[in-house]
Design a protein around this motif. Sequence first.
Motif, PDB file in Angstrom:
ATOM      1  N   ALA A   1      -8.957  -5.950  -1.377  1.00  0.00           N
ATOM      2  CA  ALA A   1      -8.389  -7.288  -1.147  1.00  0.00           C
ATOM      3  C   ALA A   1      -7.783  -7.417   0.240  1.00  0.00           C
ATOM      4  CB  ALA A   1      -7.340  -7.590  -2.215  1.00  0.00           C
ATOM      5  N   LEU A   2      -7.111  -6.348   0.696  1.00  0.00           N
ATOM      6  CA  LEU A   2      -6.449  -6.408   1.992  1.00  0.00           C
ATOM      7  C   LEU A   2      -7.415  -6.214   3.154  1.00  0.00           C
ATOM      8  CD1 LEU A   2      -3.204  -4.383   1.124  1.00  0.00           C
ATOM      9  CD2 LEU A   2      -3.404  -6.845   1.462  1.00  0.00           C
ATOM     10  N   PHE A   3      -8.509  -5.506   2.897  1.00  0.00           N
ATOM     11  CA  PHE A   3      -9.487  -5.244   3.957  1.00  0.00           C
ATOM     12  C   PHE A   3     -10.869  -5.651   3.463  1.00  0.00           C
ATOM     13  CE2 PHE A   3      -6.083  -2.072   4.161  1.00  0.00           C
ATOM     14  CZ  PHE A   3      -5.570  -2.330   5.428  1.00  0.00           C
ATOM     15  N   PRO A   4     -11.172  -6.949   3.442  1.00  0.00           N
ATOM     16  CA  PRO A   4     -12.446  -7.426   2.906  1.00  0.00           C
ATOM     17  C   PRO A   4     -13.655  -6.843   3.604  1.00  0.00           C
ATOM     18  CG  PRO A   4     -10.917  -9.243   3.311  1.00  0.00           C
ATOM     19  CD  PRO A   4     -10.317  -8.033   3.942  1.00  0.00           C
TER      20      PRO A   4
ATOM     21  N   GLY B   1     -15.987  -3.989   2.111  1.00  0.00           N
ATOM     22  CA  GLY B   1     -16.987  -4.213   1.065  1.00  0.00           C
ATOM     23  C   GLY B   1     -18.398  -4.317   1.599  1.00  0.00           C
ATOM     24  N   GLY B   2     -18.580  -4.257   2.914  1.00  0.00           N
ATOM     25  CA  GLY B   2     -19.924  -4.301   3.470  1.00  0.00           C
ATOM     26  C   GLY B   2     -20.637  -5.606   3.184  1.00  0.00           C
ATOM     27  N   GLY B   3     -19.900  -6.718   3.262  1.00  0.00           N
ATOM     28  CA  GLY B   3     -20.524  -8.008   3.002  1.00  0.00           C
ATOM     29  C   GLY B   3     -20.799  -8.284   1.546  1.00  0.00           C
ATOM     30  N   TRP B   4     -19.955  -7.780   0.668  1.00  0.00           N
ATOM     31  CA  TRP B   4     -20.105  -7.956  -0.789  1.00  0.00           C
ATOM     32  C   TRP B   4     -19.984  -9.438  -1.135  1.00  0.00           C
ATOM     33  CZ3 TRP B   4     -20.763  -4.537  -4.960  1.00  0.00           C
ATOM     34  CH2 TRP B   4     -20.501  -5.074  -6.226  1.00  0.00           C
ATOM     35  N   THR B   5     -21.045 -10.016  -1.686  1.00  0.00           N
ATOM     36  CA  THR B   5     -21.026 -11.443  -2.049  1.00  0.00           C
ATOM     37  C   THR B   5     -21.571 -11.664  -3.453  1.00  0.00           C
ATOM     38  OG1 THR B   5     -23.208 -11.695  -1.044  1.00  0.00           O
ATOM     39  CG2 THR B   5     -21.264 -12.221   0.333  1.00  0.00           C
ATOM     40  N   PRO B   6     -21.028 -10.969  -4.462  1.00  0.00           N
ATOM     41  CA  PRO B   6     -21.496 -11.203  -5.826  1.00  0.00           C
ATOM     42  C   PRO B   6     -20.745 -12.373  -6.444  1.00  0.00           C
ATOM     43  CG  PRO B   6     -19.900  -9.463  -5.846  1.00  0.00           C
ATOM     44  CD  PRO B   6     -20.030  -9.909  -4.408  1.00  0.00           C
TER      45      PRO B   6
ATOM     46  N   LEU C   1       0.811  -1.220   0.000  1.00  0.00           N
ATOM     47  CA  LEU C   1       0.000   0.000   0.000  1.00  0.00           C
ATOM     48  C   LEU C   1       0.849   1.276   0.000  1.00  0.00           C
ATOM     49  CD1 LEU C   1      -3.059  -0.834   2.286  1.00  0.00           C
ATOM     50  CD2 LEU C   1      -2.952  -0.642  -0.200  1.00  0.00           C
ATOM     51  N   PRO C   2       1.894   1.387   0.834  1.00  0.00           N
ATOM     52  CA  PRO C   2       2.730   2.600   0.760  1.00  0.00           C
ATOM     53  C   PRO C   2       3.367   2.801  -0.609  1.00  0.00           C
ATOM     54  CG  PRO C   2       3.161   1.417   2.799  1.00  0.00           C
ATOM     55  CD  PRO C   2       2.291   0.531   1.973  1.00  0.00           C
TER      56      PRO C   2
ATOM     57  N   VAL D   1     -18.569 -12.146  -8.874  1.00  0.00           N
ATOM     58  CA  VAL D   1     -17.176 -11.730  -9.039  1.00  0.00           C
ATOM     59  C   VAL D   1     -16.746 -10.962  -7.802  1.00  0.00           C
ATOM     60  CG1 VAL D   1     -15.552 -10.453 -10.460  1.00  0.00           C
ATOM     61  CG2 VAL D   1     -17.508 -11.584 -11.524  1.00  0.00           C
ATOM     62  N   PRO D   2     -15.655 -11.352  -7.147  1.00  0.00           N
ATOM     63  CA  PRO D   2     -15.185 -10.615  -5.972  1.00  0.00           C
ATOM     64  C   PRO D   2     -14.911  -9.149  -6.297  1.00  0.00           C
ATOM     65  CG  PRO D   2     -14.049 -12.721  -6.181  1.00  0.00           C
ATOM     66  CD  PRO D   2     -14.834 -12.525  -7.440  1.00  0.00           C
ATOM     67  N   LEU D   3     -15.122  -8.288  -5.308  1.00  0.00           N
ATOM     68  CA  LEU D   3     -14.936  -6.851  -5.523  1.00  0.00           C
ATOM     69  C   LEU D   3     -13.513  -6.505  -5.980  1.00  0.00           C
ATOM     70  CD1 LEU D   3     -16.181  -4.049  -5.354  1.00  0.00           C
ATOM     71  CD2 LEU D   3     -15.515  -3.958  -2.940  1.00  0.00           C
TER      72      LEU D   3
END
Length: 482
Positions: A76-79, A82-87, A34-35, A89-91
Amino acid sequence: MRAGVWRWYLGACVAGVLLIPVVGGDGVSPAVYLPTMLATLAAVLVGVWRYRPAQPGPWRALAAFLTITLAGDVAALFPGLGGGWTPTVPLPDLFYSAAYAPLLAAVLLLVRHRSDVRDRTALIDAAIIAISVALLAWVFVVEPTARQATGELASNVVTLLSPFADVLMMALLVRMAIGGGARNAAITLLTYGFVLGIVGDTTVAVVINYGIESLPAYLVDMIFLLAYACFGASALHPSMPAATQRDAAAAEPPWGRRRFLLATASLLAPVVLLAQSFQGDYRSVPIVAITCIALFLLVVARMSGLVRRVETQARRLDLLAHTDGLTRVPNRRAWDAVLRDQLDVARRTRTPLHVALLDLDRFKQFNDTNGHQAGDEVLRRSAEAWRATLRSGDVLARYGGEEFAVLITGGSTDDAVRAVDRLRTATPLGQTFSAGVATWDTVEPPTELLARADDALYAAKQAGRDRVQRAGAAPQPKAVVA
């Protein structure tokens, strides 16, 4: 901005990347990732603000790519963000897939700004290399990935998007590399970044498709981080504004290296086919056959272009060899050839033919007084004025120095004298000339015809200059005594 900032930035990024396997591998990778991403995005934005390139489009597209990719990394690092994103295709995959659009736009804009998009030869060469690379990607990446893609359609599309985008990017990079443009540190660093990104994507696909579990996961992160480091260093380098500029004086890659690349690319298809046939795998035969056909057609088009170029250059060389460089009229070599041809035509058609030699009066004195540039201007403008006065079928040539020759067909000797006299009155800049006109007797060789015209020219000079003198009759051949 100090010139060495880009070195400090690049050194810090590389040091951080190399510390990943030393300090903790996969555990420390996010702490560096991230940095580095944030620093790279900041470097690109600062470079655009500081150097204000004339063509900022590629840099803005690169900044958009980094922003979207950074969003994917955060997801990806902080799932939990996404607020419980379950589509289906992953966010993170959605962000990574969307990032290809600005990335390809950046490379496309670089090609557009740095090279002539109408260069058909460079386009064909890029297509040959890109199609061969696409074949490798299909056989070893796309086709194995497609076999394993068993999820929803949207998920499969996202999975296959990466190899297709990488092939397209490789084609654009090849087009940019062989299309000219300034070679500097900024464009070199950018190219390294793009290539490292392709290597990273390919490594991910190979690991997934072939189950290479022994390969450390942080190795892929290191490849991508080095790519981002190159992007940031390129934006901070002082040569950054020139990276998006066309340089007409920049040389293309050496033909030997280019020929090697084209030959290697053309041989990849049959090599792949042979390799798979030894393994008893014939699934790729149709795509290899299509690739061979496409490469054959491109090579034919490339050869046709080379033939046209050689023909064009031959015509230009022939024109240069037969045209006077100063006055743009035929030179002495062209005159000799035209005179021989016209004598043959006149002999067959019984058409009268006349030759005149013109010599500008006191031209050496004019040169000494006004300079050679002024003398050249007299020669140029005189040739233009005389050519405009002559008929389309007559020939004006520079015979040598300030002397010109005129070939006039048809009419009588008086008509030819009047035609040359019109040239005399059309002479510009207040200059005059003396001339001698000789009519061919249908039997004398061209050297004697020109000698009679030259004698008449000399007589005009002796008579006071600024006049046209008719040549005497050709000497009759002596009778042979038996």
